[in-house]
Design a protein around this motif. Structure first.
Motif: not given
Length: 230
Positions: A74-78, A101-104, A140-145, A176-180
């Protein structure tokens, strides 16, 4: 986004996606704004005329590419899908940047596959979309954004404040997507229990992160999520 479209052959379906080239641009659906690059569209959020951004050109993905994607995680497809939104010569997001970005983005997910496909029978499978930090599919989307925003802001030495109104899982996922993350402050408004259908778990998810992360701020409002929109 990948979607189905009729093909010349009645026995097959043609999947289409956005094919990025050197001049990949995004335009407003209202038609009243100048074309924007991937980075500009992400940082702007909305086009200056108030419209949503949309790729200026949509090209089909070849059957050979689709076949190659079949074996990807899934990460590689993303990564591969996102590359089609980003110009090949974009100085802000290189292929190496995108991989980081995707890995993190998915590093805090509870399953290494990120999205797991579980068989219920020979003909029925279930895609598990709840392995993110808040157990919501929006992770799934928020973390990448979130990671993309932080990367672009760092590159441009800018800061951004996000204002979010939520009825439940959007708020905790965005927090959670932007914390820190560097360069981002987030302020989330949510309807207090008794004023809406927000659950105790959803509220605790948000209050916990707001206490733990200095760039996350939370305000409870006496009213519904519709009141927050107004």
């Amino acid at each position: 986004h990948v979607y189905g479209a009729p093909s010349d052959s009645p026995s097959t379906a043609l999947l289409c996606c956005f094919e990025a080239g050197p001049a990949m641009k995004f335009v407003s659906v209202l038609g009243g704004a100048e074309p924007a690059s991937f980075s500009e569209a992400v940082l702007n959020g909305w086009a200056p005329d108030g419209g949503m951004y949309w790729p200026a050109a949509v090209e089909p993905v070849s059957p050979r590419t689709l076949s190659a994607w079949e074996s990807l995680s899934y990460p590689r497809l993303c990564e591969e899908v996102l590359k089609r939104f980003i110009a090949a010569d974009d100085p802000d997001v290189t292929p190496l940047d995108l991989a980081g970005i995707v890995s993190a983005a998915f590093s805090s997910f509870g399953d290494a596959e990120v999205v797991s496909l579980r068989p219920l029978s020979d003909e029925l499978h279930v895609a598990e979309l709840w392995h993110g930090p808040t157990l919501a599919f929006k992770d799934l989307g928020m973390s990448v954004l979130g990671r993309t925003l932080s990367h672009l802001l760092r590159r441009r030495r800018q800061r951004l404040t996000l204002l979010v109104g939520t009825s439940g899982d959007t708020g905790s996922s965005a927090m959670e997507a932007v914390r820190g993350l560097e360069g981002i402050e987030i302020l989330v408004l949510y309807p207090l229990q008794g004023c809406s259908s927000i659950s105790p778990v959803q509220e605790l998810q948000m209050t916990y992160v707001a206490r733990a992360a200095s760039n996350v701020h939370l305000i409870g409002v006496e009213g519904s999520s519709d009141d927050l929109d107004v």
